[in-house]
Design an enzyme around this catalytic site. Structure first.
Site, PDB file in Angstrom:
ATOM      1  N   CYS A 133      95.549   5.165  40.993  1.00 48.18           N
ATOM      2  CA  CYS A 133      95.837   4.059  40.226  1.00 48.18           C
ATOM      3  C   CYS A 133      96.319   4.361  38.837  1.00 48.18           C
ATOM      4  CB  CYS A 133      94.792   3.215  40.169  1.00 48.18           C
ATOM      5  SG  CYS A 133      94.921   1.719  38.591  1.00 48.18           S
ATOM      6  N   CYS A 136      95.025   2.416  35.829  1.00 48.83           N
ATOM      7  CA  CYS A 136      93.743   2.914  35.509  1.00 48.83           C
ATOM      8  C   CYS A 136      93.637   4.151  34.864  1.00 48.83           C
ATOM      9  CB  CYS A 136      92.994   3.002  36.686  1.00 48.83           C
ATOM     10  SG  CYS A 136      93.165   1.518  37.767  1.00 48.83           S
ATOM     11  N   ASP A 137      94.363   5.197  35.322  1.00 53.12           N
ATOM     12  CA  ASP A 137      94.025   6.830  34.842  1.00 53.12           C
ATOM     13  C   ASP A 137      95.191   7.554  34.301  1.00 53.12           C
ATOM     14  OD1 ASP A 137      91.481   6.269  35.967  1.00 53.12           O
ATOM     15  OD2 ASP A 137      92.231   7.035  38.087  1.00 53.12           O
TER      16      ASP A 137
HETATM   17  P1  FAD Z   1      87.493  -5.577  45.453  1.00 55.06           P
HETATM   18  O1  FAD Z   1      86.830  -4.699  44.209  1.00 55.06           O
HETATM   19  O2  FAD Z   1      88.121  -4.402  46.436  1.00 55.06           O
HETATM   20  O3  FAD Z   1      86.249  -6.148  46.209  1.00 55.06           O
HETATM   21  C1  FAD Z   1      86.117  -7.014  47.477  1.00 55.06           C
HETATM   22  C2  FAD Z   1      84.868  -6.564  48.256  1.00 55.06           C
HETATM   23  O4  FAD Z   1      85.072  -7.434  49.436  1.00 55.06           O
HETATM   24  C3  FAD Z   1      84.218  -5.366  48.382  1.00 55.06           C
HETATM   25  O5  FAD Z   1      83.293  -5.263  47.759  1.00 55.06           O
HETATM   26  C4  FAD Z   1      84.215  -5.360  49.900  1.00 55.06           C
HETATM   27  O6  FAD Z   1      83.014  -4.879  50.093  1.00 55.06           O
HETATM   28  C5  FAD Z   1      84.218  -6.843  50.299  1.00 55.06           C
HETATM   29  N1  FAD Z   1      84.809  -7.291  51.662  1.00 55.06           N
HETATM   30  C6  FAD Z   1      85.940  -6.773  52.022  1.00 55.06           C
HETATM   31  N2  FAD Z   1      86.040  -7.175  53.230  1.00 55.06           N
HETATM   32  C7  FAD Z   1      84.862  -7.952  53.864  1.00 55.06           C
HETATM   33  C8  FAD Z   1      84.262  -8.559  54.786  1.00 55.06           C
HETATM   34  N3  FAD Z   1      85.189  -8.840  55.787  1.00 55.06           N
HETATM   35  N4  FAD Z   1      83.287  -9.509  54.716  1.00 55.06           N
HETATM   36  C9  FAD Z   1      82.520  -9.179  53.627  1.00 55.06           C
HETATM   37  N5  FAD Z   1      82.869  -8.637  52.414  1.00 55.06           N
HETATM   38  C10 FAD Z   1      84.039  -7.906  52.538  1.00 55.06           C
HETATM   39  N6  FAD Z   1      90.977  -1.467  37.706  1.00 55.06           N
HETATM   40  C11 FAD Z   1      91.022  -1.445  36.433  1.00 55.06           C
HETATM   41  O7  FAD Z   1      91.067  -2.619  36.056  1.00 55.06           O
HETATM   42  N7  FAD Z   1      90.683  -0.545  35.576  1.00 55.06           N
HETATM   43  C12 FAD Z   1      90.632   0.730  36.158  1.00 55.06           C
HETATM   44  O8  FAD Z   1      90.301   1.703  35.154  1.00 55.06           O
HETATM   45  C13 FAD Z   1      90.453   0.865  37.737  1.00 55.06           C
HETATM   46  N8  FAD Z   1      90.062   2.092  38.161  1.00 55.06           N
HETATM   47  C14 FAD Z   1      89.863   2.106  39.396  1.00 55.06           C
HETATM   48  C15 FAD Z   1      89.462   3.284  40.025  1.00 55.06           C
HETATM   49  C16 FAD Z   1      89.467   3.388  41.285  1.00 55.06           C
HETATM   50  C17 FAD Z   1      88.664   4.858  41.951  1.00 55.06           C
HETATM   51  C18 FAD Z   1      89.417   2.438  42.221  1.00 55.06           C
HETATM   52  C19 FAD Z   1      89.263   2.457  43.952  1.00 55.06           C
HETATM   53  C20 FAD Z   1      89.906   1.234  41.893  1.00 55.06           C
HETATM   54  C21 FAD Z   1      90.312   1.060  40.174  1.00 55.06           C
HETATM   55  N9  FAD Z   1      90.489  -0.059  39.554  1.00 55.06           N
HETATM   56  C22 FAD Z   1      90.643  -0.286  38.289  1.00 55.06           C
HETATM   57  C23 FAD Z   1      91.056  -1.155  40.513  1.00 55.06           C
HETATM   58  C24 FAD Z   1      90.048  -2.448  40.751  1.00 55.06           C
HETATM   59  O9  FAD Z   1      88.873  -1.763  41.167  1.00 55.06           O
HETATM   60  C25 FAD Z   1      90.573  -3.340  41.594  1.00 55.06           C
HETATM   61  O10 FAD Z   1      91.680  -3.889  41.148  1.00 55.06           O
HETATM   62  C26 FAD Z   1      89.471  -4.431  41.563  1.00 55.06           C
HETATM   63  O11 FAD Z   1      88.154  -4.206  42.080  1.00 55.06           O
HETATM   64  C27 FAD Z   1      90.303  -5.336  42.864  1.00 55.06           C
HETATM   65  O12 FAD Z   1      88.960  -6.707  42.700  1.00 55.06           O
HETATM   66  P2  FAD Z   1      88.856  -7.649  43.937  1.00 55.06           P
HETATM   67  O13 FAD Z   1      87.676  -8.316  43.922  1.00 55.06           O
HETATM   68  O14 FAD Z   1      90.100  -8.049  44.460  1.00 55.06           O
HETATM   69  O15 FAD Z   1      88.519  -6.560  45.282  1.00 55.06           O
END
Ligand code: FAD
Length: 309
Positions: A133, A136-137
């Site tokens: 990302c 992010c980094d």
């Molecule tokens: P997610 O956070 O991916 O959450 C989805 C959830 O759904 C997960 O907990 C998963 O377990 C659950 N799930 C999936 N499929 C199923 C299913 N079939 N049944 C039940 N549960 C399920 N963003 C920033 O803004 N700043 C940063 O500095 C940053 N750094 C990052 C660093 C890393 C290493 C990573 C991996 C990501 C980073 N991000 C950062 C990006 C950020 O984490 C994501 O954009 C954000 O979390 C997306 O949110 P979301 O709710 O869409 O999905």
């Protein structure tokens, strides 16, 4: 019968749960297969969530989110949702432990995960110099040299993004042609501080207990090894969109998705199927940031409340 079933307990799902229950919906379950918090809980550093001016771990950032959402009545079911179907106006969700739930509306907030490139050191240094990302980094490598691995639209766009922060960007690609839009390729080629390192395979990313020190690439033409001394390596080799729950038995999807499997939504986070919404990283054109996923979740919930009347 649920008013709303939220699939995924990351920033999008948790925020939707907060807004939906605080906005008056009574029966709302958030299905999260692990601990709520989402993929950011795997990150050791986040410093771009508005209002949090200290660098903190993703775990710390997300710590208070579940309790805040559950205060207004959101329930958490710790299960993986394996399928969603719709019959007349009612959705049926099936979980991997064999339970079924009926709901008037569904929000898909399952996120997406970056694909691994599969080179030596990738797992060891992930989060310690290897990132997926740039937004992010990238800032952690201000005025330093970094490498970007990949040859698609994301890799090229992120290389250009990083070129504005970093002193130099090596764009490392296994072919000598790119799978990206012509305008993106043109933009990258006209960026002075991007050096293309093409037709190579990544042999390894190496480092020590302080993090990454560099990567070694091998020429596909003459087998020579080149050592790039960079403290940061960004890997963009595609993403797996977690859209399994809406995949139907015949391989089609419950609602419209694009070629990458990202769910197509409008500005209300509405999909092509009435009552089915998507938010966060799983949707098209997501910025893939915590603040954006949270915003999507709020937008979806407000519109689901209106949909349910
Ligand atoms: P997610 O956070 O991916 O959450 C989805 C959830 O759904 C997960 O907990 C998963 O377990 C659950 N799930 C999936 N499929 C199923 C299913 N079939 N049944 C039940 N549960 C399920 N963003 C920033 O803004 N700043 C940063 O500095 C940053 N750094 C990052 C660093 C890393 C290493 C990573 C991996 C990501 C980073 N991000 C950062 C990006 C950020 O984490 C994501 O954009 C954000 O979390 C997306 O949110 P979301 O709710 O869409 O999905």
């Amino acid at each position: 019968m649920l008013d709303l079933a939220i699939i995924g307990g990351g920033p999008a799902g948790l925020t939707a749960g907060l807004y939906a229950t605080r906005g008056g919906l009574k029966n709302v379950i958030m299905f999260e297969m692990g601990m709520p918090g989402g993929q950011i809980t795997g990150s050791s550093e986040i410093e771009n969530y508005p209002g949090q001016d200290k660098v903190m771990s993703g775990l710390d950032l997300m710590q208070s989110w579940p309790a805040q959402a559950m205060k207004f009545g959101l329930k958490h079911e710790m299960s993986l949702v394996s399928s969603v179907s719709k019959n007349s106006d009612i959705f049926t969700l099936t979980t991997s432990d064999g339970k079924t739930f009926e709901s008037k509306a569904v929000l898909l907030a399952t996120g997406s995960v970056p694909k691994k490139a599969g080179f030596k050191g990738e797992k060891e240094f992930f989060g310690r110099g290897i990132s997926t990302c740039a937004t992010c980094d990238g800032f952690f490598y201000k005025n330093k040299e970094v490498a970007v691995i990949g040859g698609g639209d994301s890799a090229l766009e992120e290389a250009v993004y990083l070129s504005k922060i970093c002193s130099k960007v090596y764009l490392v690609h296994r072919r000598d042609t790119y799978k990206a839009a012509p305008s993106t390729i043109e933009h990258m080629k006209h960026t002075q501080n991007i050096e293309e390192v093409t037709n190579v395979s990544v042999e390894e990313v190496y480092g020590d207990n302080t993090g990454v020190l560099g990567l070694k690439v091998k020429s596909k033409e003459d087998g020579s090894i080149r050592d790039l001394n960079v403290p940061g390596v960004f890997v963009f080799v595609g993403r797996d969109v977690l859209n399994e729950p809406i995949k139907q038995e015949d391989g089609s999807f419950l609602c419209e998705v694009n070629e990458q499997g990202e769910v197509i939504v409008d500005l209300k986070m509405k999909t092509s199927v009435p009552g089915l919404y998507a938010a966060g990283d799983v949707r098209i054109d997501a910025a893939k940031q915590v603040v954006c996923a949270a915003g999507d979740g709020a937008t979806a919930a407000v519109n689901i409340i209106e949909f349910l009347g």
